[in-house]
Design a protein around this motif. Structure first.
Motif, PDB file in Angstrom:
ATOM      1  N   GLU A 265       0.812  -1.216   0.000  1.00  0.00           N
ATOM      2  CA  GLU A 265       0.000   0.000   0.000  1.00  0.00           C
ATOM      3  C   GLU A 265       0.844   1.264   0.000  1.00  0.00           C
ATOM      4  O   GLU A 265       0.351   2.336  -0.348  1.00  0.00           O
ATOM      5  N   ASP A 266       2.102   1.163   0.393  1.00  0.00           N
ATOM      6  CA  ASP A 266       2.956   2.356   0.479  1.00  0.00           C
ATOM      7  C   ASP A 266       3.955   2.438  -0.672  1.00  0.00           C
ATOM      8  O   ASP A 266       5.016   3.045  -0.551  1.00  0.00           O
ATOM      9  N   ILE A 267       3.597   1.835  -1.804  1.00  0.00           N
ATOM     10  CA  ILE A 267       4.502   1.872  -2.958  1.00  0.00           C
ATOM     11  C   ILE A 267       4.706   3.297  -3.479  1.00  0.00           C
ATOM     12  O   ILE A 267       5.696   3.597  -4.154  1.00  0.00           O
ATOM     13  N   ASP A 268       3.787   4.200  -3.115  1.00  0.00           N
ATOM     14  CA  ASP A 268       3.907   5.582  -3.567  1.00  0.00           C
ATOM     15  C   ASP A 268       5.141   6.281  -2.997  1.00  0.00           C
ATOM     16  O   ASP A 268       5.530   7.348  -3.480  1.00  0.00           O
ATOM     17  N   GLN A 269       5.782   5.709  -1.990  1.00  0.00           N
ATOM     18  CA  GLN A 269       6.991   6.323  -1.434  1.00  0.00           C
ATOM     19  C   GLN A 269       8.141   6.337  -2.447  1.00  0.00           C
ATOM     20  O   GLN A 269       9.126   7.048  -2.261  1.00  0.00           O
ATOM     21  N   PHE A 270       7.999   5.550  -3.516  1.00  0.00           N
ATOM     22  CA  PHE A 270       9.029   5.504  -4.558  1.00  0.00           C
ATOM     23  C   PHE A 270       8.667   6.367  -5.771  1.00  0.00           C
ATOM     24  O   PHE A 270       9.279   6.239  -6.830  1.00  0.00           O
ATOM     25  N   ALA A 271       7.687   7.244  -5.590  1.00  0.00           N
ATOM     26  CA  ALA A 271       7.239   8.084  -6.706  1.00  0.00           C
ATOM     27  C   ALA A 271       8.347   8.990  -7.223  1.00  0.00           C
ATOM     28  O   ALA A 271       8.448   9.246  -8.421  1.00  0.00           O
ATOM     29  N   GLY A 272       9.193   9.485  -6.328  1.00  0.00           N
ATOM     30  CA  GLY A 272      10.279  10.365  -6.758  1.00  0.00           C
ATOM     31  C   GLY A 272      11.250   9.670  -7.685  1.00  0.00           C
ATOM     32  O   GLY A 272      11.662  10.227  -8.710  1.00  0.00           O
ATOM     33  N   GLU A 273      11.607   8.420  -7.342  1.00  0.00           N
ATOM     34  CA  GLU A 273      12.507   7.653  -8.194  1.00  0.00           C
ATOM     35  C   GLU A 273      11.877   7.397  -9.560  1.00  0.00           C
ATOM     36  O   GLU A 273      12.545   7.477 -10.587  1.00  0.00           O
ATOM     37  N   GLU A 274      10.590   7.085  -9.567  1.00  0.00           N
ATOM     38  CA  GLU A 274       9.931   6.853 -10.852  1.00  0.00           C
ATOM     39  C   GLU A 274       9.913   8.129 -11.686  1.00  0.00           C
ATOM     40  O   GLU A 274      10.149   8.075 -12.905  1.00  0.00           O
ATOM     41  N   PHE A 275       9.655   9.261 -11.064  1.00  0.00           N
ATOM     42  CA  PHE A 275       9.633  10.521 -11.807  1.00  0.00           C
ATOM     43  C   PHE A 275      10.987  10.783 -12.465  1.00  0.00           C
ATOM     44  O   PHE A 275      11.062  11.209 -13.624  1.00  0.00           O
ATOM     45  N   ARG A 276      12.056  10.474 -11.755  1.00  0.00           N
ATOM     46  CA  ARG A 276      13.392  10.736 -12.290  1.00  0.00           C
ATOM     47  C   ARG A 276      13.813   9.721 -13.350  1.00  0.00           C
ATOM     48  O   ARG A 276      14.888   9.847 -13.936  1.00  0.00           O
ATOM     49  N   SER A 277      12.964   8.730 -13.629  1.00  0.00           N
ATOM     50  CA  SER A 277      13.240   7.817 -14.746  1.00  0.00           C
ATOM     51  C   SER A 277      12.844   8.431 -16.086  1.00  0.00           C
ATOM     52  O   SER A 277      13.182   7.885 -17.143  1.00  0.00           O
ATOM     53  N   ILE A 278      12.130   9.568 -16.058  1.00  0.00           N
ATOM     54  CA  ILE A 278      11.739  10.270 -17.287  1.00  0.00           C
ATOM     55  C   ILE A 278      12.831  11.283 -17.616  1.00  0.00           C
ATOM     56  O   ILE A 278      13.018  12.251 -16.866  1.00  0.00           O
ATOM     57  N   PRO A 279      13.563  11.105 -18.708  1.00  0.00           N
ATOM     58  CA  PRO A 279      14.699  11.997 -18.978  1.00  0.00           C
ATOM     59  C   PRO A 279      14.314  13.466 -19.117  1.00  0.00           C
ATOM     60  O   PRO A 279      15.040  14.341 -18.659  1.00  0.00           O
ATOM     61  N   HIS A 280      13.175  13.752 -19.754  1.00  0.00           N
ATOM     62  CA  HIS A 280      12.755  15.137 -19.978  1.00  0.00           C
ATOM     63  C   HIS A 280      11.262  15.273 -19.673  1.00  0.00           C
ATOM     64  O   HIS A 280      10.432  15.287 -20.586  1.00  0.00           O
ATOM     65  N   PRO A 281      10.905  15.379 -18.392  1.00  0.00           N
ATOM     66  CA  PRO A 281       9.484  15.391 -18.011  1.00  0.00           C
ATOM     67  C   PRO A 281       8.768  16.660 -18.436  1.00  0.00           C
ATOM     68  O   PRO A 281       9.354  17.746 -18.518  1.00  0.00           O
ATOM     69  N   THR A 282       7.486  16.511 -18.709  1.00  0.00           N
ATOM     70  CA  THR A 282       6.637  17.653 -19.022  1.00  0.00           C
ATOM     71  C   THR A 282       6.081  18.250 -17.739  1.00  0.00           C
ATOM     72  O   THR A 282       6.168  17.646 -16.661  1.00  0.00           O
ATOM     73  N   GLN A 283       5.466  19.415 -17.855  1.00  0.00           N
ATOM     74  CA  GLN A 283       4.829  20.036 -16.702  1.00  0.00           C
ATOM     75  C   GLN A 283       3.730  19.147 -16.133  1.00  0.00           C
ATOM     76  O   GLN A 283       3.601  18.998 -14.912  1.00  0.00           O
ATOM     77  N   GLN A 284       2.960  18.521 -17.006  1.00  0.00           N
ATOM     78  CA  GLN A 284       1.877  17.654 -16.541  1.00  0.00           C
ATOM     79  C   GLN A 284       2.433  16.455 -15.781  1.00  0.00           C
ATOM     80  O   GLN A 284       1.872  16.043 -14.762  1.00  0.00           O
ATOM     81  N   GLU A 285       3.534  15.898 -16.253  1.00  0.00           N
ATOM     82  CA  GLU A 285       4.143  14.768 -15.548  1.00  0.00           C
ATOM     83  C   GLU A 285       4.664  15.196 -14.184  1.00  0.00           C
ATOM     84  O   GLU A 285       4.504  14.470 -13.183  1.00  0.00           O
ATOM     85  N   PHE A 286       5.267  16.366 -14.114  1.00  0.00           N
ATOM     86  CA  PHE A 286       5.719  16.877 -12.815  1.00  0.00           C
ATOM     87  C   PHE A 286       4.544  17.082 -11.873  1.00  0.00           C
ATOM     88  O   PHE A 286       4.597  16.694 -10.695  1.00  0.00           O
ATOM     89  N   ASP A 287       3.472  17.670 -12.372  1.00  0.00           N
ATOM     90  CA  ASP A 287       2.298  17.905 -11.530  1.00  0.00           C
ATOM     91  C   ASP A 287       1.714  16.584 -11.022  1.00  0.00           C
ATOM     92  O   ASP A 287       1.279  16.495  -9.857  1.00  0.00           O
ATOM     93  N   THR A 288       1.695  15.574 -11.876  1.00  0.00           N
ATOM     94  CA  THR A 288       1.167  14.263 -11.473  1.00  0.00           C
ATOM     95  C   THR A 288       1.973  13.675 -10.328  1.00  0.00           C
ATOM     96  O   THR A 288       1.421  13.247  -9.305  1.00  0.00           O
ATOM     97  N   PHE A 289       3.278  13.652 -10.479  1.00  0.00           N
ATOM     98  CA  PHE A 289       4.110  13.051  -9.437  1.00  0.00           C
ATOM     99  C   PHE A 289       4.153  13.916  -8.175  1.00  0.00           C
ATOM    100  O   PHE A 289       4.219  13.381  -7.062  1.00  0.00           O
ATOM    101  N   GLN A 290       4.092  15.223  -8.340  1.00  0.00           N
ATOM    102  CA  GLN A 290       4.048  16.091  -7.176  1.00  0.00           C
ATOM    103  C   GLN A 290       2.808  15.800  -6.330  1.00  0.00           C
ATOM    104  O   GLN A 290       2.873  15.721  -5.105  1.00  0.00           O
ATOM    105  N   SER A 291       1.668  15.598  -7.006  1.00  0.00           N
ATOM    106  CA  SER A 291       0.430  15.320  -6.272  1.00  0.00           C
ATOM    107  C   SER A 291       0.488  13.956  -5.582  1.00  0.00           C
ATOM    108  O   SER A 291      -0.052  13.787  -4.480  1.00  0.00           O
ATOM    109  N   ILE A 292       1.138  12.973  -6.209  1.00  0.00           N
ATOM    110  CA  ILE A 292       1.281  11.655  -5.582  1.00  0.00           C
ATOM    111  C   ILE A 292       2.142  11.762  -4.327  1.00  0.00           C
ATOM    112  O   ILE A 292       1.804  11.222  -3.263  1.00  0.00           O
ATOM    113  N   ILE A 293       3.265  12.466  -4.441  1.00  0.00           N
ATOM    114  CA  ILE A 293       4.164  12.620  -3.291  1.00  0.00           C
ATOM    115  C   ILE A 293       3.462  13.342  -2.148  1.00  0.00           C
ATOM    116  O   ILE A 293       3.578  12.955  -0.981  1.00  0.00           O
ATOM    117  N   ARG A 294       2.703  14.378  -2.460  1.00  0.00           N
ATOM    118  CA  ARG A 294       1.995  15.135  -1.417  1.00  0.00           C
ATOM    119  C   ARG A 294       0.995  14.269  -0.661  1.00  0.00           C
ATOM    120  O   ARG A 294       0.694  14.532   0.500  1.00  0.00           O
TER     121      ARG A 294
END
Length: 328
Positions: A265-294
């Protein structure tokens, strides 16, 4: 890398031969073609058998092969019961032996260099598990359907899909993937839920199975718009009940995979690592992962640290020219 093309057909007697010939006429031949006819009520079965008989003798009532060094093996599966698109996908995959799997709807066609281009892409990007391309619509509508403005490495999307239902893919006929990702998500038991739109199962499932996804911005597949497409063009006629049933089907599907992969249930703690797997993230991708981390249940200090790392990564690597993903 051995290649298998899976063609699913239901009542497309008018188009299915065009689909098959588009595979046979590739600049780089596939190793095998698996055609699954989902107990069509038109003349599809006869059309298919006549076509294969014109190429080579049918072996039994399940398939035939073209005995040539240049031509792929062709296996025709005539189902005795109509079970829908997901069942056809799974039956085709069960019969396939390729390491690289291509999908093709029976009313679509490949551009002549599709398989060659995709094979070269996989060879040049060994990390790629799943690739989708842009497409060219023809028939009742003519345009190029793109997902992003450039070819992209989309990284991993397991967490964003589980928590925000991120949809990273395109039309069925633009999809190809390595065998191991389909082995991870199949078989899926909910066949009645997915008589149409089974590409959603493949798209969501491969993300949840942690496939490394890429997008190739070349319209290498022609998507036929003819008025009777299983999903496209019927959105306005969908009732509230349809969307409710779809949401319930998605819930069942996600719960099935969460249990299958034994995700905590706490797999979301790795959201930051997953976000950094995208070499050139878009604003929407950043917003998505930011909301998951929050929304994680982590201590405030750790959560804040994850947010700072994500923001700094975004500032350094963002590509403002990339558009957001669209299912068009």
């Amino acid at each position: 890398m051995k290649t298998s093309v899976l063609i699913n057909n239901y009542n497309y007697q008018t188009y299915v031969i065009d689909a098959i010939e588009s595979v046979l006429n590739q600049s780089a031949q596939a190793d095998e073609i698996i055609i699954v006819d989902d107990c069509s009520t038109d003349q599809s079965a006869q059309v298919l058998q006549d076509f294969l008989n014109s190429k080579s003798p049918i072996l039994g009532d399940l398939g035939g092969t073209i005995p040539s060094n240049r031509s792929p093996n062709i296996n025709l599966i005539l189902k005795k019961k109509n079970e829908g698109q997901l069942a056809a996908f799974q039956d085709g995959f069960n019969a396939a032996t390729g390491e690289l799997i291509f999908f093709l709807d029976a009313d679509d066609v490949y551009q002549e260099t599709y398989i060659e281009t995709v094979l070269n892409f996989y060879q040049n990007h060994p990390a790629c598990d799943f690739l989708f391309t842009s497409s060219e619509l023809f028939g009742n509508e003519e345009r190029i359907a793109t997902c992003y403005t450039h070819t992209r490495d989309l990284g991993y999307s397991k967490i964003s899909t589980l928590y925000r239902r991120t949809w990273i893919g395109h039309r069925t006929s633009t999809l190809s993937m390595k065998r191991h990702v389909l082995e991870a998500i199949f078989p899926i038991p909910y066949l009645e839920d997915w008589r149409i739109r089974a590409d959603d199962c493949v798209t969501y499932g491969t993300s949840i199975a942690n496939a490394h996804k890429f997008y190739l911005n070349q319209p290498l597949v022609k998507y036929r718009v003819h008025g009777n497409n299983g999903y496209y063009g019927r959105l306005k006629t969908r009732s509230p009940e349809y969307f409710q049933q779809y949401e319930q089907a998605i819930e069942r599907l996600f719960k099935f995979w969460i249990k299958k992969f034994n995700y905590s249930e706490d797999i979301d703690q790795f959201a930051g690592e997953e976000f950094r797997s995208i070499p050139h993230p878009t604003q929407q991708e950043f917003d998505t992962f930011q909301s998951i981390i929050r929304c994680t249940n982590l201590p405030k200090i750790r959560k804040g640290f994850m947010l700072v790392l994500a923001y700094l990564y975004f500032l350094r690597h963002r590509n403002p020219s990339e558009c957001s993903p669209q299912r068009n």
